[in-house]
Write a protein that holds these residues in place. Sequence first.
Motif, PDB file in Angstrom:
ATOM      1  N   ASP A  12      -4.635  84.051 -44.941  1.00 36.87           N
ATOM      2  CA  ASP A  12      -4.819  85.088 -44.820  1.00 36.87           C
ATOM      3  C   ASP A  12      -3.710  85.983 -44.708  1.00 36.87           C
ATOM      4  N   LYS A  13      -2.328  85.904 -44.669  1.00 35.27           N
ATOM      5  CA  LYS A  13      -1.869  86.507 -44.867  1.00 35.27           C
ATOM      6  C   LYS A  13      -1.530  87.879 -46.351  1.00 35.27           C
ATOM      7  N   PRO A  14      -1.829  88.943 -46.299  1.00 33.99           N
ATOM      8  CA  PRO A  14      -1.267  89.266 -47.544  1.00 33.99           C
ATOM      9  C   PRO A  14      -0.336  90.400 -48.111  1.00 33.99           C
ATOM     10  N   ILE A  15       0.368  90.443 -48.242  1.00 37.35           N
ATOM     11  CA  ILE A  15       1.694  90.424 -49.348  1.00 37.35           C
ATOM     12  C   ILE A  15       1.950  91.674 -50.423  1.00 37.35           C
ATOM     13  N   CYS A  16       2.376  92.628 -50.053  1.00 43.61           N
ATOM     14  CA  CYS A  16       1.927  93.691 -51.581  1.00 43.61           C
ATOM     15  C   CYS A  16       3.842  93.886 -52.302  1.00 43.61           C
ATOM     16  N   GLU A  17       3.282  94.357 -53.007  1.00 44.89           N
ATOM     17  CA  GLU A  17       4.084  94.967 -53.598  1.00 44.89           C
ATOM     18  C   GLU A  17       4.991  93.891 -54.623  1.00 44.89           C
ATOM     19  N   SER A  18       5.198  94.037 -55.863  1.00 44.27           N
ATOM     20  CA  SER A  18       5.886  92.851 -56.398  1.00 44.27           C
ATOM     21  C   SER A  18       7.028  92.168 -56.346  1.00 44.27           C
ATOM     22  N   ARG A  19       7.849  93.552 -55.979  1.00 42.83           N
ATOM     23  CA  ARG A  19       9.067  93.066 -55.942  1.00 42.83           C
ATOM     24  C   ARG A  19       9.741  92.247 -54.213  1.00 42.83           C
ATOM     25  N   ILE A  20       8.549  92.713 -53.049  1.00 42.19           N
ATOM     26  CA  ILE A  20       8.045  92.068 -52.323  1.00 42.19           C
ATOM     27  C   ILE A  20       8.252  90.572 -51.712  1.00 42.19           C
ATOM     28  N   ILE A  21       6.796  90.673 -52.816  1.00 47.15           N
ATOM     29  CA  ILE A  21       5.848  89.405 -53.380  1.00 47.15           C
ATOM     30  C   ILE A  21       6.927  88.103 -53.669  1.00 47.15           C
ATOM     31  N   VAL A  22       8.067  88.335 -54.430  1.00 45.83           N
ATOM     32  CA  VAL A  22       8.399  87.701 -55.706  1.00 45.83           C
ATOM     33  C   VAL A  22       9.861  86.850 -53.915  1.00 45.83           C
ATOM     34  N   GLU A  23      10.544  88.070 -53.525  1.00 46.42           N
ATOM     35  CA  GLU A  23      12.108  87.696 -52.521  1.00 46.42           C
ATOM     36  C   GLU A  23      11.033  86.778 -51.394  1.00 46.42           C
ATOM     37  N   TYR A  24       9.292  87.297 -50.885  1.00 46.29           N
ATOM     38  CA  TYR A  24       9.222  86.529 -50.027  1.00 46.29           C
ATOM     39  C   TYR A  24       8.932  84.899 -50.466  1.00 46.29           C
ATOM     40  N   ILE A  25       8.019  84.694 -51.934  1.00 47.64           N
ATOM     41  CA  ILE A  25       8.197  83.609 -52.131  1.00 47.64           C
ATOM     42  C   ILE A  25       9.059  82.909 -52.850  1.00 47.64           C
ATOM     43  N   ASP A  26      10.292  83.357 -52.718  1.00 44.02           N
ATOM     44  CA  ASP A  26      11.858  82.874 -52.705  1.00 44.02           C
ATOM     45  C   ASP A  26      12.367  82.224 -51.544  1.00 44.02           C
ATOM     46  N   GLU A  27      11.880  83.019 -50.561  1.00 53.43           N
ATOM     47  CA  GLU A  27      12.189  83.100 -49.497  1.00 53.43           C
ATOM     48  C   GLU A  27      11.200  82.100 -48.289  1.00 53.43           C
ATOM     49  N   VAL A  28      10.056  81.595 -48.791  1.00 50.93           N
ATOM     50  CA  VAL A  28       9.851  80.973 -47.484  1.00 50.93           C
ATOM     51  C   VAL A  28       9.144  79.351 -48.476  1.00 50.93           C
ATOM     52  N   TRP A  29       9.172  79.532 -50.473  1.00 53.01           N
ATOM     53  CA  TRP A  29       9.252  77.673 -50.478  1.00 53.01           C
ATOM     54  C   TRP A  29      11.053  77.513 -51.143  1.00 53.01           C
ATOM     55  N   ASN A  30      11.919  77.654 -50.063  1.00 54.50           N
ATOM     56  CA  ASN A  30      13.400  78.359 -50.241  1.00 54.50           C
ATOM     57  C   ASN A  30      14.071  76.880 -51.199  1.00 54.50           C
ATOM     58  N   SER A  31      12.653  75.689 -51.694  1.00 54.18           N
ATOM     59  CA  SER A  31      13.386  74.340 -51.239  1.00 54.18           C
ATOM     60  C   SER A  31      13.563  73.953 -53.398  1.00 54.18           C
ATOM     61  N   GLY A  32      12.563  74.664 -53.656  1.00 53.48           N
ATOM     62  CA  GLY A  32      12.375  74.914 -55.566  1.00 53.48           C
ATOM     63  C   GLY A  32      13.743  75.486 -56.115  1.00 53.48           C
ATOM     64  N   PRO A  33      13.932  76.277 -57.382  1.00 51.15           N
ATOM     65  CA  PRO A  33      15.052  77.359 -57.652  1.00 51.15           C
ATOM     66  C   PRO A  33      14.777  77.966 -56.537  1.00 51.15           C
ATOM     67  N   SER A  34      16.499  78.658 -56.648  1.00 55.31           N
ATOM     68  CA  SER A  34      16.751  80.327 -56.608  1.00 55.31           C
ATOM     69  C   SER A  34      15.857  81.156 -57.598  1.00 55.31           C
ATOM     70  N   ILE A  35      15.701  82.554 -56.911  1.00 56.33           N
ATOM     71  CA  ILE A  35      15.720  83.564 -57.456  1.00 56.33           C
ATOM     72  C   ILE A  35      16.382  83.997 -56.915  1.00 56.33           C
ATOM     73  N   LEU A  36      17.190  84.457 -55.751  1.00 59.07           N
ATOM     74  CA  LEU A  36      17.929  85.427 -55.685  1.00 59.07           C
ATOM     75  C   LEU A  36      19.149  84.778 -55.534  1.00 59.07           C
ATOM     76  N   PRO A  37      20.194  85.039 -55.985  1.00 61.95           N
ATOM     77  CA  PRO A  37      21.814  84.862 -55.194  1.00 61.95           C
ATOM     78  C   PRO A  37      21.920  83.811 -53.732  1.00 61.95           C
ATOM     79  N   SER A  38      22.463  82.756 -53.615  1.00 59.87           N
ATOM     80  CA  SER A  38      22.887  82.414 -52.520  1.00 59.87           C
ATOM     81  C   SER A  38      23.779  83.109 -51.512  1.00 59.87           C
ATOM     82  N   ASP A  39      25.201  84.424 -53.047  1.00 59.55           N
ATOM     83  CA  ASP A  39      26.103  85.300 -51.924  1.00 59.55           C
ATOM     84  C   ASP A  39      25.245  86.491 -52.049  1.00 59.55           C
TER      85      ASP A  39
END
Length: 234
Positions: A64-91
């Motif tokens: 029931d939680k909406p996340i808006c704006e594409s770049r924010i959504i992409v970063e949210y996906i990367d942070e929440v599902w962090n066991s998969g391939p990383s989208i943002l660098p770790s450094d």
Amino acid sequence: MASSNHLKLLGGWFSPFALRVKIALSIKSLVYEDIEEDTLNSKSQLLLQSNPVHKKIPVLLHGDKPICESRIIVEYIDEVWNSGPSILPSDAYDRAMARFWAAYIDDKLCVAMRHALREEDEQARKAYLEEIEDSLATMEGELQKRCREGKGYFGGEEIGLVDITFGSLLCWVSVLETMNGRKMIVEEKHPCLVKWAERFEFDPNVKGLIPETEKLIEFAKALLMMLKAAAAAK
């Protein structure tokens, strides 16, 4: 790992911003419900409730939680599902630079593309097309650094935030090229971008998600007619 249950994407097949989210979801192998919004005619009550500030796509509904704006959504996906391939660098520095270039693409390239698509005056449109070409030259220079390091993507060995942000616009670059009879990404000026674009479009996480140029042109013409009618009605 966070559950991927009840993931819904409010988007549109034509939207490069919704495409960014789809690519990120694909990278993380997440299952979601793809809900098409008819933004040319009417916006659904779900969209208006989920994004009451901007009232636009894309919106990712995680339960029931909406996340808006594409770049924010992409970063949210990367942070929440962090066991998969990383989208943002770790450094931290590399992550900051990825955000810088993603912002550059949206603030410079994307804005010029929007104006070039909607501008009726030929000289003004030509100026916007030149702005696009300047931005492409800048991105070519940045990508050449990665090429010298033996990297195939802006993000390194795999698709990252900058690749997703830029790559989602390639189909609309093709639309502008076709509608204006002006090739903008060419081998002579952009050797790395040409190879990168082909690699990006055929990546397993992207292939099949990019809409056809001809279909986008039809949508663009309908959009322009709608905007013209709205302006005439004022």
